[in-house]
Scaffold this active site. Structure first.
Site, mmCIF file in Angstrom:
data_model
loop_
_atom_site.group_PDB
_atom_site.id
_atom_site.type_symbol
_atom_site.label_atom_id
_atom_site.label_comp_id
_atom_site.label_asym_id
_atom_site.label_seq_id
_atom_site.Cartn_x
_atom_site.Cartn_y
_atom_site.Cartn_z
ATOM 1 N N ARG A 93 0.863 -1.187 0.000
ATOM 2 C CA ARG A 93 0.000 0.000 0.000
ATOM 3 C C ARG A 93 0.897 1.233 0.000
ATOM 4 O O ARG A 93 2.048 1.170 0.440
ATOM 5 C CB ARG A 93 -0.897 0.017 1.240
ATOM 6 C CG ARG A 93 -1.802 -1.208 1.384
ATOM 7 C CD ARG A 93 -2.590 -1.120 2.680
ATOM 8 N NE ARG A 93 -3.515 -2.241 2.838
ATOM 9 C CZ ARG A 93 -3.245 -3.368 3.503
ATOM 10 N NH1 ARG A 93 -2.051 -3.511 4.081
ATOM 11 N NH2 ARG A 93 -4.135 -4.327 3.601
ATOM 12 N N HIS A 131 -2.447 1.704 -5.572
ATOM 13 C CA HIS A 131 -3.146 0.468 -5.220
ATOM 14 C C HIS A 131 -3.351 -0.425 -6.436
ATOM 15 O O HIS A 131 -3.528 -1.641 -6.297
ATOM 16 C CB HIS A 131 -4.491 0.789 -4.565
ATOM 17 C CG HIS A 131 -4.819 -0.108 -3.416
ATOM 18 N ND1 HIS A 131 -4.175 -0.028 -2.204
ATOM 19 C CD2 HIS A 131 -5.704 -1.132 -3.297
ATOM 20 C CE1 HIS A 131 -4.655 -0.947 -1.380
ATOM 21 N NE2 HIS A 131 -5.586 -1.631 -2.029
ATOM 22 N N ARG A 188 -0.695 -2.902 -6.429
ATOM 23 C CA ARG A 188 -0.975 -3.974 -5.462
ATOM 24 C C ARG A 188 -1.946 -4.983 -6.057
ATOM 25 O O ARG A 188 -1.754 -6.192 -5.930
ATOM 26 C CB ARG A 188 -1.540 -3.348 -4.194
ATOM 27 C CG ARG A 188 -1.912 -4.314 -3.082
ATOM 28 C CD ARG A 188 -2.293 -3.513 -1.844
ATOM 29 N NE ARG A 188 -3.062 -4.274 -0.878
ATOM 30 C CZ ARG A 188 -2.552 -5.006 0.090
ATOM 31 N NH1 ARG A 188 -1.236 -5.120 0.206
ATOM 32 N NH2 ARG A 188 -3.324 -5.651 0.947
ATOM 33 N N HIS A 218 -4.479 -9.703 4.199
ATOM 34 C CA HIS A 218 -5.937 -9.700 4.276
ATOM 35 C C HIS A 218 -6.409 -10.521 5.466
ATOM 36 O O HIS A 218 -5.884 -11.605 5.729
ATOM 37 C CB HIS A 218 -6.548 -10.293 3.001
ATOM 38 C CG HIS A 218 -6.444 -9.389 1.818
ATOM 39 N ND1 HIS A 218 -6.592 -9.845 0.524
ATOM 40 C CD2 HIS A 218 -6.207 -8.056 1.722
ATOM 41 C CE1 HIS A 218 -6.450 -8.825 -0.313
ATOM 42 N NE2 HIS A 218 -6.222 -7.734 0.392
#
Length: 384
Positions: A241, A329, A332, A355
């Site tokens: 991030r 992002h 990512r 996550h």
């Protein structure tokens, strides 16, 4: 005694205190003798820095000459403290101007401060605190002199409906508003379950933009500055991030075990991700040229690099390669998708991304070429 009003202002990119008094010889001559007082050429008023030291110095020197009205200034500082913390802490001009143009009543300013304190006590992230306070303040501004504490469930529902229908706010924004208001009424005022069944709009299911591997290569090639290039390579190589990129410290790079230690990421979680050989080579070149001291990527005046600047670096490089919409992002998302297409187990990808739920990681099955890229279109089966 003359009455002199002290009001918040923003001049030449800095927060300040405007000094509003009568246009008389006595007033002007007295003010000019005080050290630290400056002249605002645009508004043609005297002003001083917005610090406690400057204020106390001014107050002590004019106490026998003028009566100071600080009511507007106090209201501003109370609201600022609730939003950004101590009086001395810098504030953006946009935020300052909103406070100046939409002052809250004392009771609602105290409510905003109480919410900020409770969010900090409960350990919420800086981003969540900022977002919740922004949404809560938006409601408080509409209330004007009415206290937020007397609002009923019906009032809150009407406000949320107004956000959706009249203001045209996105479902995501309304979700944040719901969470912010629930937090205040349930955790600050300690109301029991009164607002748990607030209507929540259904979030749209949107697929992330994914860069092809060739596009990633071209974007990196388009960046000439070695620091900028290394940051973007780090983002893609480890699925970071933007907040994680600028928070990286030199000590987080373990070249013996070829790992990057991500500390205090979203949800205050640490994780380990592999260190790319190509990235390590680039990092060594970068280090020899820039010699960072603590943070891996430091700003011009030291400290962590600006997250906004990282986004701007990517946008400039990306516009030469693709018109796909997305910021850091997107790198990512591309990292996760490319790992999945290379056959990496989804549980490993979940761990690498940090996550909590496998359901979040499952999003990438919707954009992976493994699942949908092999399906032949019926159009291609037709005999022409």
């Amino acid at each position: 005694m003359y009455k002199v009003e002290l009001k918040p202002d923003f001049y030449q990119g800095k927060e300040c205190i405007g000094i509003y008094g009568p246009d008389t010889l006595q007033f002007n001559s007295t003010i000019k003798k005080i050290k630290g007082i400056k002249w605002n050429h645009n508004q043609r008023i005297f002003y001083m820095d917005c610090t406690r030291i400057a204020f106390e110095n001014f107050k002590n020197q004019v106490a026998n000459h003028f009566y100071l009205d600080t009511s507007i200034l106090r209201q501003y500082l109370l609201q600022k403290k609730a939003l950004v913390g101590p009086i001395e802490k810098p504030i953006r001009s946009v935020t300052a101007n909103k406070i100046i143009s939409h002052p809250l009543c004392i009771e609602n300013s105290l409510a905003l401060e109480a919410m900020r304190n409770m969010l900090i006590l409960k350990g919420y992230s800086n981003n969540t605190i900022r977002n919740y306070l922004f949404e809560f303040q938006s409601l408080l501004r509409l209330l004007k002199e009415n206290s937020v504490n007397i609002l009923s469930k019906a009032h809150i529902q009407s406000y949320l409906l107004w956000l959706l229908k009249e203001k045209g706010c996105s479902e995501t924004k309304v979700h944040t508003a719901v969470n912010a208001l629930k937090f205040y009424f349930e955790h600050v005022l300690e109301r029991e379950k009164e607002l748990y069944d607030l209507p929540r709009p259904k979030k749209p299911f949107k697929l992330p933009s994914i860069l092809a591997e060739e596009e990633v290569v071209e974007i990196i090639k388009n960046i000439q500055n070695i620091k900028h290039k290394t940051m973007i390579m780090a983002a893609y190589s480890a699925g970071l991030r933007v907040s994680e990129i600028v928070s990286l410290k030199i000590k987080n790079i373990d070249n013996k075990r070829m790992m990057i230690h991500i500390q205090g990421a979203k949800g205050k979680k640490d994780r380990m991700v592999p260190l790319s050989n190509i990235l390590l080579t680039m990092l060594r070149k970068y280090y020899k040229e820039y010699h960072p001291k603590e943070y891996l990527f430091e700003g011009q005046n030291g400290g962590a690099y600006s997250a906004r600047s990282v986004q701007e670096i990517l946008q400039v490089a990306k516009q030469k390669v693709t018109n796909k919409v997305g910021g850091v992002h997107m790198l990512r998302h591309s990292y996760a998708t490319h790992l999945m297409e290379a056959g990496t187990d989804i549980r490993i990808i979940q761990s690498l991304l940090g996550h909590n739920s496998i359901r979040t990681t499952m999003l990438y099955t919707h954009v992976s070429k493994i699942a949908i890229g092999k399906i032949e279109s019926p159009l291609d089966k037709l005999k022409w």
